[in-house]
Design a protein around this motif. Structure first.
Motif, PDB file in Angstrom:
ATOM      1  N   LEU A  16      36.700  39.187  34.421  1.00  0.00           N
ATOM      2  CA  LEU A  16      38.088  39.815  35.005  1.00  0.00           C
ATOM      3  C   LEU A  16      39.178  39.416  33.919  1.00  0.00           C
ATOM      4  O   LEU A  16      40.272  40.157  34.166  1.00  0.00           O
ATOM      5  CB  LEU A  16      38.155  39.487  36.132  1.00  0.00           C
ATOM      6  N   LEU A  58      36.563  35.475  40.558  1.00  0.00           N
ATOM      7  CA  LEU A  58      38.094  35.667  40.869  1.00  0.00           C
ATOM      8  C   LEU A  58      38.461  34.521  40.919  1.00  0.00           C
ATOM      9  O   LEU A  58      38.739  33.659  41.835  1.00  0.00           O
ATOM     10  CB  LEU A  58      38.355  36.825  41.932  1.00  0.00           C
ATOM     11  N   ILE A 212      33.050  44.163  43.879  1.00  0.00           N
ATOM     12  CA  ILE A 212      33.726  43.329  44.659  1.00  0.00           C
ATOM     13  C   ILE A 212      33.295  42.907  45.898  1.00  0.00           C
ATOM     14  O   ILE A 212      32.983  41.822  46.467  1.00  0.00           O
ATOM     15  CB  ILE A 212      35.174  43.676  44.816  1.00  0.00           C
ATOM     16  N   CYS A 256      45.652  37.535  39.868  1.00  0.00           N
ATOM     17  CA  CYS A 256      44.893  37.236  40.910  1.00  0.00           C
ATOM     18  C   CYS A 256      45.294  37.909  42.161  1.00  0.00           C
ATOM     19  O   CYS A 256      44.822  38.582  43.029  1.00  0.00           O
ATOM     20  CB  CYS A 256      44.342  35.838  41.031  1.00  0.00           C
ATOM     21  N   VAL A 259      45.060  41.642  42.548  1.00  0.00           N
ATOM     22  CA  VAL A 259      43.370  42.086  42.835  1.00  0.00           C
ATOM     23  C   VAL A 259      43.228  41.725  44.486  1.00  0.00           C
ATOM     24  O   VAL A 259      42.714  42.233  45.137  1.00  0.00           O
ATOM     25  CB  VAL A 259      42.543  41.279  42.175  1.00  0.00           C
ATOM     26  N   TYR A 284      35.233  33.358  44.918  1.00  0.00           N
ATOM     27  CA  TYR A 284      36.756  32.853  44.629  1.00  0.00           C
ATOM     28  C   TYR A 284      36.535  31.777  44.007  1.00  0.00           C
ATOM     29  O   TYR A 284      35.687  30.775  44.317  1.00  0.00           O
ATOM     30  CB  TYR A 284      37.681  33.062  45.955  1.00  0.00           C
TER      31      TYR A 284
END
Ligand SMILES: Cc1cc2nc3c(=O)[nH]c(=O)nc-3n(C[C@H](O)[C@H](O)[C@H](O)COP(=O)(O)OP(=O)(O)OC[C@H]3O[C@@H](n4cnc5c(N)ncnc54)[C@H](O)[C@@H]3O)c2cc1C
Length: 293
Positions: A16, A58, A212, A256, A259, A284
């Protein structure tokens, strides 16, 4: 011993391309080196976390206050074929693994073709596509337990995009059974190419972490997001892909925070319209209140 880097940008370690700095980052070339790095982190009272190619991560804009570790695919990157099985080290990139299978007439793992990351990440995520998942083929794994002991011949429990293995710290290698009949290598290459083309036609090429959300039972998360008209919605530098509603794309300068705002928007909208609670597939890293790794 590989170098321990300080304040290394996590954005360079994730597909990402998002994330502040990790306090420490090191790549281990052997299991002994890995253990030594973990001992150093523990002695200094800081947490550690192992990552693969960061294709399902992420990471927080604030970074990670511990030591991020990765396995180097040199010494730790072997694939050995024996008695209808494959022993594969965790650091092997899935692309190398698929090429090995094509060279050796092994057709079982075509579904992995085009899934980025490492075999370790694929086992821990129980990665899959086209109705097959890695867990279907796992005979046993070797892993480093949180107590520092290496355990061989362990049998994890797999469920959808999840691997349950008590005390797992670092997955070191996996034994996969290969059940299918031998397939000519040109046939495997042709099928792998077909799957790659399918991905090019159905998935965006920008910087992302893949899906996701997990698909809720009986639904496709991407279709639900499409149905509520959120495809293409943008916050800051992050966009819900116009091609696939379950992909969030970093358009170059996403944070972040951008997102997370899209994730909350999607969840809230789907909850309100369909009374469905979307579960995260992406992991995460360093996001306070959501420390799931
Ligand atoms: C374009 C794109 C397409 C994708 N398509 C798919 C798809 O079709 N199907 C699918 O299932 N996924 C897909 N993904 C998601 C991702 O590629 C997979 O989940 C992949 O298996 C993650 O591997 P990784 O090495 O990058 O793991 P990371 O993202 O680095 O890590 C994922 C998790 O595994 C843990 N982990 C990694 N290695 C180890 C280890 N050795 N020991 C212990 N823990 C470890 C990490 O701590 C983290 O919790 C896609 C991603 C992208 C970017």
């Amino acid at each position: 011993m590989g170098k321990i880097l300080e304040y290394y940008p996590i954005s360079r370690l994730t597909t990402l391309r998002i994330g502040g700095c990790t306090r420490f980052f090191a790549e281990a070339e052997s299991v002994e080196e890995l253990k030594s790095l973990i001992r150093q982190a523990t002695r200094s009272g800081i947490p550690h976390c192992i990552i693969g190619r960061g294709s399902n991560l992420l990471a927080s804009d604030e970074g990670y206050s511990g030591m991020l570790l990765r396995l180097k695919s040199g010494q730790l990157g072997r694939i050995v074929k024996f008695d209808g099985r494959l022993s594969v080290e965790a650091s092997v990139p899935t692309g190398h693994f698929c090429a090995f299978c094509a060279r050796n007439g092994i057709g079982d793992f075509e579904f992995l073709c085009g899934i980025p990351g490492t075999i370790g990440g694929a086992v821990v995520m129980n990665a899959g596509a086209h109705g097959k998942s890695v867990g279907d083929f796992v005979e046993s794994v070797r892993f480093l337990h949180k107590n520092g002991i290496t355990i061989s011949n362990a049998q994890p429990q797999f469920s959808y995009r999840h691997c349950q293995l008590g005390g797992l710290d670092v997955l070191l290698s996996v034994i996969l059974h290969t059940d299918g009949p031998p397939v000519p290598d040109e046939e495997i290459r042709r099928r792998q190419l077909e799957l790659r083309r399918w991905r090019n036609d159905h998935q965006p090429i920008g910087a992302s972490a893949g899906s996701i959300f997990k698909n809720p039972i009986g639904h496709s998360a991407g279709k639900l997001i499409d149905d509520v008209g959120l495809k293409g919605y943008t916050i800051g530098g992050a966009q819900i892909s116009e091609m696939h509603g379950n992909f969030i794309i970093n358009q170059g300068n996403a944070t972040c925070k951008d997102v997370l705002a899209l994730i909350e928007l999607i969840r809230g909208t789907i909850r309100q319209k369909f009374a469905i609670e979307l579960q995260l597939e992406v992991h995460y890293l360093g996001i306070s209140g959501f420390e799931n790794i």
